[in-house]
Enzyme design. Structure first.
Site, PDB file in Angstrom:
ATOM      1  N   ARG A   1       0.830  -1.205   0.000  1.00  0.00           N
ATOM      2  CA  ARG A   1       0.000   0.000   0.000  1.00  0.00           C
ATOM      3  C   ARG A   1       0.866   1.258   0.000  1.00  0.00           C
ATOM      4  O   ARG A   1       0.461   2.303  -0.505  1.00  0.00           O
ATOM      5  CB  ARG A   1      -0.919  -0.006   1.221  1.00  0.00           C
ATOM      6  CG  ARG A   1      -1.938   1.136   1.229  1.00  0.00           C
ATOM      7  CD  ARG A   1      -2.958   0.937   2.319  1.00  0.00           C
ATOM      8  NE  ARG A   1      -2.347   0.947   3.642  1.00  0.00           N
ATOM      9  CZ  ARG A   1      -2.916   0.424   4.731  1.00  0.00           C
ATOM     10  NH1 ARG A   1      -4.072  -0.190   4.636  1.00  0.00           N
ATOM     11  NH2 ARG A   1      -2.317   0.503   5.896  1.00  0.00           N
TER      12      ARG A   1
ATOM     13  N   ASP B   1       0.461  20.516 -12.358  1.00  0.00           N
ATOM     14  CA  ASP B   1       0.055  19.313 -13.079  1.00  0.00           C
ATOM     15  C   ASP B   1       0.742  19.329 -14.447  1.00  0.00           C
ATOM     16  O   ASP B   1       0.453  20.177 -15.290  1.00  0.00           O
ATOM     17  CB  ASP B   1      -1.469  19.293 -13.237  1.00  0.00           C
ATOM     18  CG  ASP B   1      -1.980  17.980 -13.829  1.00  0.00           C
ATOM     19  OD1 ASP B   1      -1.221  17.329 -14.572  1.00  0.00           O
ATOM     20  OD2 ASP B   1      -3.142  17.618 -13.565  1.00  0.00           O
TER      21      ASP B   1
ATOM     22  N   LYS C   1      -2.196   9.077 -19.072  1.00  0.00           N
ATOM     23  CA  LYS C   1      -2.215   9.673 -20.406  1.00  0.00           C
ATOM     24  C   LYS C   1      -0.855   9.567 -21.078  1.00  0.00           C
ATOM     25  O   LYS C   1      -0.470   8.501 -21.533  1.00  0.00           O
ATOM     26  CB  LYS C   1      -2.727  11.105 -20.301  1.00  0.00           C
ATOM     27  CG  LYS C   1      -4.146  11.166 -19.676  1.00  0.00           C
ATOM     28  CD  LYS C   1      -4.647  12.564 -19.492  1.00  0.00           C
ATOM     29  CE  LYS C   1      -6.061  12.579 -18.914  1.00  0.00           C
ATOM     30  NZ  LYS C   1      -6.131  12.080 -17.516  1.00  0.00           N
TER      31      LYS C   1
ATOM     32  N   TYR D   1      -8.074  21.086 -16.068  1.00  0.00           N
ATOM     33  CA  TYR D   1      -8.863  19.931 -16.492  1.00  0.00           C
ATOM     34  C   TYR D   1     -10.214  19.929 -15.780  1.00  0.00           C
ATOM     35  O   TYR D   1     -10.287  20.142 -14.566  1.00  0.00           O
ATOM     36  CB  TYR D   1      -8.064  18.673 -16.199  1.00  0.00           C
ATOM     37  CG  TYR D   1      -8.792  17.375 -16.365  1.00  0.00           C
ATOM     38  CD1 TYR D   1      -9.453  17.061 -17.554  1.00  0.00           C
ATOM     39  CD2 TYR D   1      -8.802  16.432 -15.332  1.00  0.00           C
ATOM     40  CE1 TYR D   1     -10.106  15.852 -17.701  1.00  0.00           C
ATOM     41  CE2 TYR D   1      -9.452  15.217 -15.474  1.00  0.00           C
ATOM     42  CZ  TYR D   1     -10.110  14.938 -16.663  1.00  0.00           C
ATOM     43  OH  TYR D   1     -10.759  13.744 -16.817  1.00  0.00           O
TER      44      TYR D   1
END
Length: 693
Positions: A379, A505, A530, A432
């Protein structure tokens, strides 16, 4: 894990140069001399790293039982999960030439033709089949014991029947072809932890036949000719041979070894010995290469990699995380990888394991307490994902990175580590749409307010929105879908003036086109789904810590990073310095909320980084009609979506990005939804082979 190294051996005279080398690196050393002793098999071995230097020649020092006792000690250590360099299986290669021969041959490495004969029955007949000249030697030797050259079978037969015949300790005598060298020298290559440290050419013209079972070693030096230095550094070893040696060492689990070979007159390169008790004291007429340390000893030197010994041997292999001087395309393929010395995997395997074993109760305690940063639970840390994290940190120029399940998870993790209920974030408005939904819906429900700057070139607008409870500034390098390039450096100056970290970003631009940290950003996030992955088969996100923000000096409070997370523990800043933000995510919010990336997705991300980013460099080679499509928007008048002209500053920023072609084309229509539908209806269908152009 303890930083102490335990040397297991049977000859105290070997130890002084190594002790000096360990002392020079500040590594505590304890020797286990196996000439006598006892093992309490119900007890647990001490913590640390164990290095076996047990020798095949122990019997020559009246310590024949040291090898068997050594086998017992090494098996005991292995059963308790201790890190052992050159363990029990490697000892078998050290004491048996047959085992070496078979393993080398299986690895595709050429060896001399050899027959192993037990006892003396039939040994003369085998010698006759060889034909003179040939050599004989002990299977279990050491120091060249039992090595003899025979120029006639009759002479050999007489020796076998004579009292001078001395069998090998295990009763196995080897008959071997005599190798005829091109020139009177042999080569010894020294390997440590999956790397070639150096190779040395050893002049054999003065003899030393027992240590070099080849014709070259029996040729005396020419009279009146000044002899060359006995040892000389050699830098022209065939890289393919080195690769085969590395694969052999990995397959056999050998961490440290010297391998000797001869280049023969008939054009062969024949390997004849693997010595697992190296590094040795080897004089040299040249200084070590950059990146090596040298400790003088007995007319020679002991060399170790500059990396501290405790770090070197505690891992399967040191990770390649220092890539200064390597190009972007090299780093996008290799940065962060760790060589697999167990199986020799060429690329990082997929470690589909939720949890990990502990060598001892104490190691488990230390990992849960954070004193040992080894693998605990996937994790927060997984070996496959670690490679992707190191690679992204290298490409973006950050101090560290953490990968998560998606781009939205990356943004959420990064920002919620900084801002909580009643606190505030300022963002550019052109981002976005999914991020806008995240801010306006989910963050709002958690009590985190986000306000937007519509003109990022207007410093006054930024200043009017920033208030005491503002904890972060967020923007995108190339906002989706408007492509209006943000001046990262200008926004960074505003953020620094207010003592606020800037998060950028960089999903669309990728580090190939721009690295925001170089322009003043403190943290970079990616939707790695992406352009970093590029193949459409992956879902992933990443947060890169720039290591540039001074969390303590800021007049704003960042308790998740600067406060003590657990009683009696230090803060992340005190413990990890420039990687404080990364570790606060890894063991804080990411650990608590669980946006873990599957190791399979981490593997796919690595493949994408290596392949998809290369498409940037390949873009100039696109077919002509692809280039025409890509240039078409530039031939039209640049306008914002609302129809206003593009500002000169924005036009200048776009120009800086035109040095490379992106991975996609985003089309905008000034006629709204109807116009967009018309454009797509009239566009030619994308053929399968055009998909990733």
């Amino acid at each position: 894990m303890s930083g102490k190294v335990y040397v297991i051996h049977d000859n105290p005279s070997w130890l002084p140069p190594f002790r000096a080398a360990f002392d020079a690196q500040g590594v505590p050393l304890e020797e286990w001399l196996l000439t006598e002793g006892a093992i309490d098999l119900s007890s647990e071995p001490p913590e640390g790293v164990f290095w076996s230097r047990l020798s095949a020649s122990a019997h020559t020092r009246d310590r024949a039982n040291s090898k068997d006792y050594g086998r017992a000690v090494l098996r005991w250590l292995s059963a308790w999960g201790r890190t052992v360099i050159n363990g029990a299986d490697v000892l078998e290669l050290e004491v048996s030439k047959v085992a070496q021969h078979v393993a080398l041959q299986h690895a595709g490495i050429e060896v001399a033709r050899t027959v192993a004969v037990l006892g003396t029955d039939g040994i003369v007949e085998w010698a006759a089949e060889f034909g003179a000249p040939f050599i004989s030697k002990h299977n279990q030797g050491g120091k060249g014991l039992g090595v003899r050259r025979w120029d006639s079978v009759e002479e050999f037969a007489a020796w076998v029947e004579s009292p001078e015949f001395e069998p090998s300790p295990d009763g196995i005598t080897l008959l071997q072809e005599l190798l005829v060298a091109q020139a009177p020298f042999i080569t010894r290559a020294e390997f440590v932890a999956g790397s070639l440290v150096y190779a040395v050419r050893v002049d054999t013209s003065a003899g030393s036949f027992e240590l070099c079972p080849a014709e070259a070693c029996a040729i005396p030096g020419a009279d009146g000719v000044e002899p060359e230095p006995m040892f000389r550094r050699r830098d022209d070893v065939d890289p393919e041979l080195v690769d085969r040696y590395l694969a052999f060492l990995a397959a056999e689990g050998i961490g440290i070894a010297g391998i000797e070979f001869i280049e023969t007159r008939d054009g062969r390169t024949v390997t004849y010995d693997v010595n697992t008790r190296t590094p040795t004291t080897t004089p040299t007429s040249r200084r070590p290469r950059r990146g090596r340390d040298r400790v003088r000893s007995r007319g020679g030197s002991v060399r170790f990699c500059r990396k501290k010994w405790s770090e070197l041997v505690a891992e399967a292999s040191p990770p390649h995380v220092e890539w200064d001087g390597f190009g972007f395309q090299t780093r996008q393929v290799h940065a962060g990888e760790v060589e697999d010395l167990t199986h020799g995997s060429r690329i990082t395997p997929v470690h589909l394991s939720a949890a990990y074993r502990f060598a001892s109760f104490q190691e488990a305690t230390d990992r849960f307490a954070g004193a040992d940063l080894g693998h605990l639970y996937s994790r927060n840390l997984n070996p496959t994902n670690q490679v992707a994290e190191r690679r992204l940190a290298s490409l973006e120029g950050g101090s560290g990175a953490i990968v998560v399940g998606s781009g939205q998870a990356a943004i959420t993790t990064a920002l919620l580590a900084l801002a909580g209920t009643g606190e505030h974030i300022v963002s550019t408005a052109s981002i976005y749409s999914g991020t806008r939904v995240l801010f306006d819906r989910t963050f709002a429900r958690m009590g985190v307010t986000v306000e937007y700057v519509w003109n990022p070139d207007d410093e006054a607008e930024w200043d009017s929105l920033i208030r005491p409870e503002t904890k972060a500034i967020f923007t995108e390098t190339l906002p989706n879908p408007k492509n209006d390039v943000v001046d990262i450096a200008a926004v960074a100056r505003i953020a620094k003036r207010h003592g606020i970290p800037l998060i950028v970003d960089n999903t669309i631009a990728t580090p190939f086109l721009i690295r925001p940290i170089e322009h003043g950003a403190d943290i970079v996030v990616h939707s790695a789904t992406k352009f970093l992955s590029g193949h459409g088969a992956n879902l992933a996100g990443a947060v890169v810590d720039g290591g540039t923000f001074d969390w303590v000096a800021s007049d704003r409070s960042y308790p998740a990073i600067t406060a003590t997370p657990i009683a009696e523990h230090t803060s992340y800043v005190e413990a990890f310095g420039p990687r404080a933000f990364e570790f606060s995510l890894r063991f804080g919010i990411a650990n608590d909320t669980g946006p873990a990336l599957s190791p399979l997705n981490g593997f796919l991300l690595q493949q994408g980084i290596g392949d998809a980013l290369s498409a940037h460099a390949a873009a100039p080679r696109l077919r002509p009609h692809d280039r025409r499509v890509a240039r078409a928007p530039a031939r039209r008048r640049e306008r914002r979506l609302r129809g206003t002209p593009v500002a000169p500053a924005a036009r200048s920023r776009r120009a800086r990005l035109r040095r490379a072609v992106g991975l996609g084309v985003l089309l905008h229509s000034a006629r709204g939804t109807t116009g967009g539908r018309t454009v797509l209806r009239r566009a030619p269908a994308v053929q399968p082979h055009d998909e990733h152009r």
